[in-house]
Design a protein around this motif. Structure first.
Motif, PDB file in Angstrom:
ATOM      1  N   TRP A 368      41.665  38.224  14.321  1.00 63.02           N
ATOM      2  CA  TRP A 368      41.386  36.923  13.715  1.00 63.02           C
ATOM      3  C   TRP A 368      40.351  36.201  14.571  1.00 63.02           C
ATOM      4  N   PRO A 369      39.296  35.675  13.969  1.00 60.73           N
ATOM      5  CA  PRO A 369      38.235  35.023  14.753  1.00 60.73           C
ATOM      6  C   PRO A 369      38.725  33.754  15.438  1.00 60.73           C
ATOM      7  N   ALA A 370      38.325  33.591  16.680  1.00 59.46           N
ATOM      8  CA  ALA A 370      38.656  32.368  17.410  1.00 59.46           C
ATOM      9  C   ALA A 370      37.701  31.255  16.994  1.00 59.46           C
ATOM     10  N   TYR A 371      38.136  30.032  17.166  1.00 64.25           N
ATOM     11  CA  TYR A 371      37.312  28.856  16.899  1.00 64.25           C
ATOM     12  C   TYR A 371      37.783  27.756  17.842  1.00 64.25           C
ATOM     13  N   PRO A 372      37.112  26.625  17.908  1.00 59.30           N
ATOM     14  CA  PRO A 372      37.533  25.576  18.861  1.00 59.30           C
ATOM     15  C   PRO A 372      38.870  24.953  18.450  1.00 59.30           C
ATOM     16  N   PHE A 373      39.944  25.633  18.808  1.00 59.86           N
ATOM     17  CA  PHE A 373      41.281  25.203  18.414  1.00 59.86           C
ATOM     18  C   PHE A 373      41.565  23.769  18.873  1.00 59.86           C
ATOM     19  N   LYS A 374      42.109  22.977  17.965  1.00 61.41           N
ATOM     20  CA  LYS A 374      42.497  21.608  18.302  1.00 61.41           C
ATOM     21  C   LYS A 374      43.934  21.546  18.800  1.00 61.41           C
ATOM     22  N   GLU A 375      44.763  22.468  18.311  1.00 65.04           N
ATOM     23  CA  GLU A 375      46.167  22.536  18.713  1.00 65.04           C
ATOM     24  C   GLU A 375      46.410  23.849  19.447  1.00 65.04           C
ATOM     25  N   GLN A 376      47.283  23.821  20.455  1.00 67.87           N
ATOM     26  CA  GLN A 376      47.489  25.011  21.276  1.00 67.87           C
ATOM     27  C   GLN A 376      48.081  26.173  20.489  1.00 67.87           C
ATOM     28  N   TRP A 377      48.921  25.903  19.502  1.00 65.68           N
ATOM     29  CA  TRP A 377      49.543  26.987  18.747  1.00 65.68           C
ATOM     30  C   TRP A 377      48.537  27.756  17.898  1.00 65.68           C
ATOM     31  N   GLN A 378      47.389  27.144  17.590  1.00 58.31           N
ATOM     32  CA  GLN A 378      46.433  27.773  16.688  1.00 58.31           C
ATOM     33  C   GLN A 378      45.817  29.044  17.267  1.00 58.31           C
ATOM     34  N   GLY A 379      45.783  29.148  18.579  1.00 57.81           N
ATOM     35  CA  GLY A 379      45.164  30.320  19.195  1.00 57.81           C
ATOM     36  C   GLY A 379      46.123  31.445  19.505  1.00 57.81           C
ATOM     37  N   THR A 380      47.374  31.310  19.083  1.00 55.14           N
ATOM     38  CA  THR A 380      48.373  32.330  19.402  1.00 55.14           C
ATOM     39  C   THR A 380      48.421  33.414  18.321  1.00 55.14           C
ATOM     40  N   LEU A 381      49.122  34.492  18.639  1.00 57.71           N
ATOM     41  CA  LEU A 381      49.421  35.567  17.680  1.00 57.71           C
ATOM     42  C   LEU A 381      48.183  36.287  17.166  1.00 57.71           C
ATOM     43  N   ASN A 382      47.174  36.447  18.018  1.00 56.76           N
ATOM     44  CA  ASN A 382      46.015  37.253  17.650  1.00 56.76           C
ATOM     45  C   ASN A 382      46.240  38.685  18.124  1.00 56.76           C
ATOM     46  N   GLU A 383      45.285  39.556  17.845  1.00 57.05           N
ATOM     47  CA  GLU A 383      45.480  40.970  18.173  1.00 57.05           C
ATOM     48  C   GLU A 383      44.149  41.637  18.490  1.00 57.05           C
ATOM     49  N   ALA A 384      44.114  42.411  19.576  1.00 53.54           N
ATOM     50  CA  ALA A 384      42.907  43.147  19.952  1.00 53.54           C
ATOM     51  C   ALA A 384      42.730  44.355  19.035  1.00 53.54           C
ATOM     52  N   LEU A 385      41.480  44.642  18.688  1.00 43.31           N
ATOM     53  CA  LEU A 385      41.190  45.756  17.786  1.00 43.31           C
ATOM     54  C   LEU A 385      40.819  47.035  18.522  1.00 43.31           C
ATOM     55  N   GLY A 386      40.534  46.928  19.816  1.00 43.26           N
ATOM     56  CA  GLY A 386      40.100  48.109  20.555  1.00 43.26           C
ATOM     57  C   GLY A 386      40.210  47.905  22.049  1.00 43.26           C
ATOM     58  N   PRO A 387      39.425  48.655  22.827  1.00 43.20           N
ATOM     59  CA  PRO A 387      39.551  48.630  24.290  1.00 43.20           C
ATOM     60  C   PRO A 387      38.996  47.384  24.964  1.00 43.20           C
ATOM     61  N   ARG A 388      38.378  46.498  24.205  1.00 41.74           N
ATOM     62  CA  ARG A 388      37.868  45.260  24.801  1.00 41.74           C
ATOM     63  C   ARG A 388      37.617  44.231  23.702  1.00 41.74           C
ATOM     64  N   PHE A 389      37.634  42.985  24.096  1.00 43.51           N
ATOM     65  CA  PHE A 389      37.237  41.906  23.196  1.00 43.51           C
ATOM     66  C   PHE A 389      36.483  40.867  24.013  1.00 43.51           C
ATOM     67  N   THR A 390      35.692  40.055  23.333  1.00 43.71           N
ATOM     68  CA  THR A 390      34.846  39.078  24.014  1.00 43.71           C
ATOM     69  C   THR A 390      35.126  37.683  23.478  1.00 43.71           C
ATOM     70  N   VAL A 391      35.183  36.736  24.386  1.00 41.44           N
ATOM     71  CA  VAL A 391      35.318  35.328  24.018  1.00 41.44           C
ATOM     72  C   VAL A 391      34.023  34.622  24.402  1.00 41.44           C
ATOM     73  N   TYR A 392      33.451  33.892  23.448  1.00 42.80           N
ATOM     74  CA  TYR A 392      32.249  33.097  23.696  1.00 42.80           C
ATOM     75  C   TYR A 392      32.665  31.631  23.716  1.00 42.80           C
ATOM     76  N   ALA A 393      32.344  30.945  24.790  1.00 41.10           N
ATOM     77  CA  ALA A 393      32.812  29.563  24.910  1.00 41.10           C
ATOM     78  C   ALA A 393      31.879  28.764  25.804  1.00 41.10           C
ATOM     79  N   ASP A 394      31.945  27.450  25.658  1.00 36.48           N
ATOM     80  CA  ASP A 394      31.153  26.568  26.513  1.00 36.48           C
ATOM     81  C   ASP A 394      32.044  25.751  27.442  1.00 36.48           C
ATOM     82  N   GLY A 395      33.291  26.167  27.589  1.00 38.84           N
ATOM     83  CA  GLY A 395      34.215  25.435  28.450  1.00 38.84           C
ATOM     84  C   GLY A 395      35.327  26.332  28.961  1.00 38.84           C
TER      85      GLY A 395
END
Length: 407
Positions: A368-395
């Motif tokens: 599930w694509p990440a986005y600038p979550f406003k609530e902490q619960w919104q970023g939970t319960l995701n799943e990696a699709l392979g041997p690595r994943f990347t997060v792009y962020a400015d903070g």
């Protein structure tokens, strides 16, 4: 020759400006957008005279898009850093494709119904795809170069047919430069990303007074610890497990008199209440070691307020104390991070991302694509699709990964 130049002087001027533009795009310079405001004005006259009415109309969009791109790159910054290069999100591929076909059909219909265009299919195709390409460029997606390669080759052929020779050569050159641009942006993307591996194999270990570890992962780290600093409330269970601490730290309210006497040579009492025992142990360890990898065990469980407090301290330790903290539980581990980071993982690994201070946040390699979550619960319960994943962020953000995949 002079007559040829005088006939095609606007074409030549637009080509020269276009060369400046593609160089700035290759360098990922923010000034490409200012050049992109001037260039459409010139080409409005070129395309109108050639009967390329879709191209003519699109110059207005290009000028407006250039203003948008400049503002997005400029305002999409945090602490004076420009918007980073990133991948085209998978969730946007289907919507972008749908928008392209709708635009292509709409432009074709307008050209057929309301103009005398002799090339409505090709004219509308290139401009519809350019619409998507310019939007992707404004978002600084690497894959925007693929779009421009197709556009440049198609338009170069069209401009030869419509006797716009300089611009035809320019777009052929664009296609070549787009290949080089793609490679450069990909290199920049890799250079701009920190790499976060799996669990650290060694470092300073701090044992807190929460639930004593039961899973083999934290227990293995505990057994191998060369520097083991223990909060006084966890000392009894550590001894029962058969291990000895490097030092014991606390405020004295969670240790029995007999253990205090037994470990008086390595017991360090701090009565101040501005920090909890976990922070006291961290600060004390920093006075005794040059190691900056800190592994926290037993920091969750028992009282929930202590658990939440301990987890929230990880970002503080990273920012203020200059350590690289990891908090390991019986189910997974927490790791604070910031900016663009590639994380090691495995297919099916459960991942949660907690936004701390990000205004821009996206991901690659997660279900599930990440986005600038406003609530902490919104970023939970995701799943990696392979041997690595990347997060792009400015903070800043906090990442949790499980030891085991989802069953």
């Amino acid at each position: 020759m002079q007559e040829f130049i005088s006939t095609h002087w606007l074409d030549l001027l637009g080509t020269l400006i276009g060369l400046v533009y593609i160089y700035q795009e290759y360098k990922a310079s923010i000034w490409l957008w200012l050049t992109g405001i001037v260039m459409p004005v010139v080409y409005m006259f070129v395309y109108y005279e050639a009967g390329l009415y879709a191209d003519f109309g699109m110059q207005i969009y290009y000028a407006l898009a250039a203003i948008y791109g400049f503002l997005f790159w400029k305002l999409g910054r945090h602490e004076q850093k420009e918007l980073p290069v990133s991948h085209f999100p998978r969730r946007l591929v289907l919507p972008a494709t749908a928008v392209f076909f709708v635009l292509w059909g709409a432009l074709w219909l307008v050209l057929v119904k309301f103009t005398n265009s002799t090339v409505p299919v090709l004219d509308s195709f290139g401009n519809a795809l350019s619409f998507i390409g310019l939007w992707a460029l404004a978002r600084k997606y690497i894959e925007q170069w693929w779009i421009w390669i197709v556009v440049d080759l198609e338009l170069s052929t069209l401009y030869i047919y419509k006797d716009i020779p300089f611009t035809a050569v320019l777009y052929a050159l664009y296609a070549v430069i787009a290949v080089a641009g793609y490679r450069k942006w990909k290199r920049d993307y890799k250079a701009d990303i920190r790499h976060e591996g799996q669990l650290p194999s060694d470092g300073v270990v701090i044992l807190a007074a929460g639930d004593f570890p039961r899973h083999e992962v934290p227990l293995a780290i505990l057994r191998k610890a060369k520097e083991l600093y223990v909060c006084d409330g966890a000392l009894a269970e550590l001894i029962e497990y058969g291990l000895e601490p490097t030092a014991v730290i606390g405020d004295g309210d969670s240790i029995s008199p007999s253990l205090r006497e037994r470990y008086k040579e390595i017991y360090h009492q701090f009565d101040e209440q501005d920090d909890n025992d976990l922070t006291k142990a961290t600060r004390f360890a920093l006075t005794r070691t040059s190691e900056r990898n800190f592994i926290y065990l037993g920091a969750t469980g028992k009282r929930e307020n202590h658990t939440l407090g301990n987890i929230s301290l990880l970002m503080r330790y990273r920012r203020e104390l200059g350590v690289c903290p990891v908090m390991i539980t019986d189910h997974g581990w927490f790791c604070p991070s910031s900016g663009n980071t590639e994380f090691c993982s495995f297919a099916g690994q459960q991942v949660s991302i907690f936004n701390i201070s990000c205004r821009q946040l996206s991901s690659y390699g997660l279900k599930w694509p990440a986005y600038p979550f406003k609530e902490q619960w919104q970023g939970t319960l995701n799943e990696a699709l392979g041997p690595r994943f990347t997060v792009y962020a400015d903070g800043d953000y906090l990442v949790y990964r499980t030891h085991e995949p989802k069953l």
